[in-house]
Design a protein around this motif. Structure first.
Motif, PDB file in Angstrom:
ATOM      1  N   GLY A 242      31.488  22.198  73.348  1.00 55.19           N
ATOM      2  CA  GLY A 242      32.834  22.469  73.845  1.00 55.19           C
ATOM      3  C   GLY A 242      33.267  23.897  73.662  1.00 55.19           C
ATOM      4  O   GLY A 242      34.103  24.412  74.420  1.00 55.19           O
ATOM      5  N   GLY A 245      32.567  25.683  76.888  1.00 53.64           N
ATOM      6  CA  GLY A 245      33.110  25.143  78.131  1.00 53.64           C
ATOM      7  C   GLY A 245      32.424  23.900  78.651  1.00 53.64           C
ATOM      8  O   GLY A 245      32.670  23.492  79.789  1.00 53.64           O
ATOM      9  N   TYR A 247      31.726  19.846  78.507  1.00 49.55           N
ATOM     10  CA  TYR A 247      32.435  18.648  78.056  1.00 49.55           C
ATOM     11  C   TYR A 247      31.515  17.536  77.554  1.00 49.55           C
ATOM     12  O   TYR A 247      31.956  16.661  76.812  1.00 49.55           O
ATOM     13  N   TYR A 252      29.006  16.245  83.277  1.00 51.15           N
ATOM     14  CA  TYR A 252      30.455  16.429  83.273  1.00 51.15           C
ATOM     15  C   TYR A 252      30.889  17.049  84.594  1.00 51.15           C
ATOM     16  O   TYR A 252      30.078  17.615  85.334  1.00 51.15           O
ATOM     17  N   ASP A 254      33.514  19.760  86.359  1.00 50.51           N
ATOM     18  CA  ASP A 254      34.369  20.900  86.006  1.00 50.51           C
ATOM     19  C   ASP A 254      35.690  20.828  86.767  1.00 50.51           C
ATOM     20  O   ASP A 254      35.959  19.864  87.507  1.00 50.51           O
ATOM     21  N   ASP A 255      36.516  21.827  86.586  1.00 48.83           N
ATOM     22  CA  ASP A 255      37.852  21.832  87.197  1.00 48.83           C
ATOM     23  C   ASP A 255      37.800  21.910  88.722  1.00 48.83           C
ATOM     24  O   ASP A 255      38.783  21.612  89.396  1.00 48.83           O
ATOM     25  N   LYS A 332      36.518  27.715  70.236  1.00 50.31           N
ATOM     26  CA  LYS A 332      36.173  28.352  71.498  1.00 50.31           C
ATOM     27  C   LYS A 332      35.376  29.616  71.228  1.00 50.31           C
ATOM     28  O   LYS A 332      35.548  30.273  70.202  1.00 50.31           O
ATOM     29  N   ALA A 340      36.486  23.232  75.525  1.00 51.30           N
ATOM     30  CA  ALA A 340      36.383  22.000  76.322  1.00 51.30           C
ATOM     31  C   ALA A 340      36.415  20.828  75.352  1.00 51.30           C
ATOM     32  O   ALA A 340      35.580  20.734  74.453  1.00 51.30           O
ATOM     33  N   PRO A 461      35.253  13.600  80.549  1.00 49.56           N
ATOM     34  CA  PRO A 461      34.217  14.450  81.157  1.00 49.56           C
ATOM     35  C   PRO A 461      33.700  13.927  82.492  1.00 49.56           C
ATOM     36  O   PRO A 461      33.496  14.701  83.427  1.00 49.56           O
TER      37      PRO A 461
END
Length: 532
Positions: A242, A245, A247, A252, A254-255, A332, A340, A461
């Motif tokens: 995480g 970035g 998950y 997973y 992503d955005d 992070k 994430a 995720p």
């Protein structure tokens, strides 16, 4: 309601044996006919469920604390429903093997409970007629389940196979957060080192772990502290991923709704570099890839661990529940704006299924439907009223604990009352069940979870979804080899046996083994799920 299954007398008249018919059916029609010992009358409402005695067989994983026929919850259910259950359970650690043998044998239990059926198993055994489709029976015989599916269409999508059938029911906990068990800090170490603010970046965590290694926070004059602990890496992997970035360790979204196969990600390389750094400086336990959970706990009870995974910190450290050992804040790296954080899906699929051997599917659904109510969830989670708990105000559903009969640990005693212990029992987890029963420690854990995971953007995720049978066959074959290779290479990269400079060779091998094809198949399945 007379069940639509054929009676045994008709089958015998046709000269067919019950064992030969078990698992036979008509996949094209979406039904599977199985033998029935008698013609049963099923009441659609109220209790008992059946007007005549009915005995069914159930197979489930057993944690080995109490025989299920002696559990008060199961005895109460028999009194309430009129359905007697005969149990053909297997130990939890060998249940998967037993389940596979049973499917191969042609002799099936009537009910599979907490069986954690995979989507592949549901498609395979559903298409063969071994698992009965449930969706047409739900409105009449499982109205509580039907209501949940109507109110939560994503759950319905996640339990509906590509052929349109629902072959199993899930465990549902819409408030679940923990995707994996958390990491916890040893509060005594934090105090000894004067740490007032927990690490929130990879560098801050590195600095803290380095201090643990060098500054003797357990005060015994020896450099025996273990800064970061793990059991075969699986229990800390998602937290470390995480930071870069990622998950989930395998799949997973992503955005931008693009599916990732994690071992192919460039960010996965950054994770390996960080873990190799911790390993090379003795900040990650060098037994992390091989030790057992009991070995980890022994180190915790010897006050050697600084940061470690477990359901609760005191499970590892020993002693009483404590609010002095804080939950890990997901960290992070410089490569991302925020960590994430993976969140539980809220459902565990494949937990209740009915086989073609079942003489009374309608009655079986009514039996399980009760557990998706408040009253049923309360019974299965806490046991009958008057044993471990009692109401203080039934109108508002508040309760209090009673002394444990004979003394001892409440959870251990609860495990003798109900099967809902250590397995994913099919039910709808209800907040009202614990109203008045939560301790100060429970409230503290909820607060830690909210502040450190939920409020920091935890999200699911990847949804629970089905592949088609053809896709499942292809992907299962690919993943079998890919997972073995990735696991071996992760250990080699982290421990330095394989130079990180060989990353490109590793990626080329993954591509040849079908890594990109796995991602492609799941992208298609996700797009179908999203649009369905």
């Amino acid at each position: 309601m007379i069940t639509f299954r054929k009676s045994l007398s008709l089958l015998l008249a046709a000269g067919l044996s019950v064992s030969l018919l078990a698992g036979c059916g008509s996949p094209d029609s979406g039904t599977a006919e199985g033998p029935s010992a008698t013609v049963e009358i099923v009441n659609k409402e109220g209790f008992p469920i059946v007007s005549e005695p009915l005995t069914l067989t159930m197979m489930a994983p057993d944690v080995g604390i109490q025989n299920w026929q002696d559990m008060k919850v199961m005895q109460e259910m028999e009194k309430l429903t009129g359905i007697q259950l005969k149990f053909a359970n297997a130990p939890l650690d060998s249940f998967e093997t037993k389940k596979n043998l049973v499917f191969a044998s042609g002799e099936y239990p009537d009910i599979l409970y907490a069986a954690s059926l995979t989507q592949a198993e549901e498609i395979t055994y559903g298409s063969q007629g071994i698992l009965l489709p449930l969706e047409e029976l739900l409105p009449e015989y499982a109205p509580n389940v039907q209501k949940i599916l109507d109110e939560h269409p994503d759950i319905r999508k996640s339990i509906t196979a590509p052929d349109g059938h629902i072959y199993s029911l899930p465990r549902i906990d819409l408030n679940a957060v923990w995707y994996r068990g958390p990491l916890w800090y040893n509060g005594d170490f934090l105090k000894a080192l004067g740490v007032k603010k927990l690490p929130e970046t990879t560098e801050e965590l590195y600095t803290y772990l380095k201090r643990v290694k060098e500054e003797d926070p357990n005060g015994n004059g020896k450099a025996d502290e273990i800064p970061l602990e793990s059991v075969k890496i699986k229990d800390i992997r998602v937290w470390m991923l995480g930071a870069f970035g990622i998950y989930d360790e395998e799949l997973y979204v992503d955005d931008k709704e693009q599916v990732h196969f994690t071992p192919l990600d460039d960010a996965y390389l950054e994770y390996l570099k960080y873990m190799n750094r911790l390993w090379s400086e003795d900040l990650l336990d060098h037994e992390a890839f091989s030790q057992t959970d009991e070995q980890k706990k022994a180190k915790g009870r010897s006050n050697l661990l600084a940061l470690f995974p477990d359901w609760h910190a005191y499970f590892t450290l020993g002693g009483e529940q404590s609010t002095e050992d804080p939950m890990f804040i997901p960290i992070k790296s410089d490569s991302v704006e925020a960590a994430a954080i993976a969140k539980h899906r809220g459902i565990s699929t494949g937990q209740f299924a009915i086989t073609s051997s079942n003489p009374a599917p309608e009655a079986s659904l009514r039996w399980i439907d009760y557990i998706y109510t408040y009253e049923g969830a309360l019974l299965f989670d806490k046991g009958p009223e008057g044993v471990l708990w009692k109401y203080t105000d039934k109108d508002i559903l508040t309760k209090e604990w009673l002394p444990v009969p004979g003394g001892g640990d409440r959870e251990e005693y609860r495990a003798t009352l109900t099967p809902n212990y250590g397995i994913a029992s099919p039910m709808m987890v209800n907040d009202d069940v614990v109203k008045g029963l939560k301790s100060d420690f429970d409230d503290w854990v909820d607060k830690e979870t909210k502040e450190k995971l939920v409020d920091r953007g935890a999200r699911v995720p990847f949804p629970a979804l089905f592949l088609t049978q053809e896709e499942q066959t292809e992907v299962s074959g690919l993943l079998s080899d890919l997972r073995t290779y990735v696991e071996q290479m992760e250990a080699r990269f982290v421990t330095g046996q394989e130079p990180l400079g060989n990353w490109n060779n590793y990626i080329e091998t993954l591509e040849k083994m079908g890594g990109s094809r796995v991602r492609e198949v799941y992208q298609g399945a996700y797009d179908r799920w999203k649009e369905s």
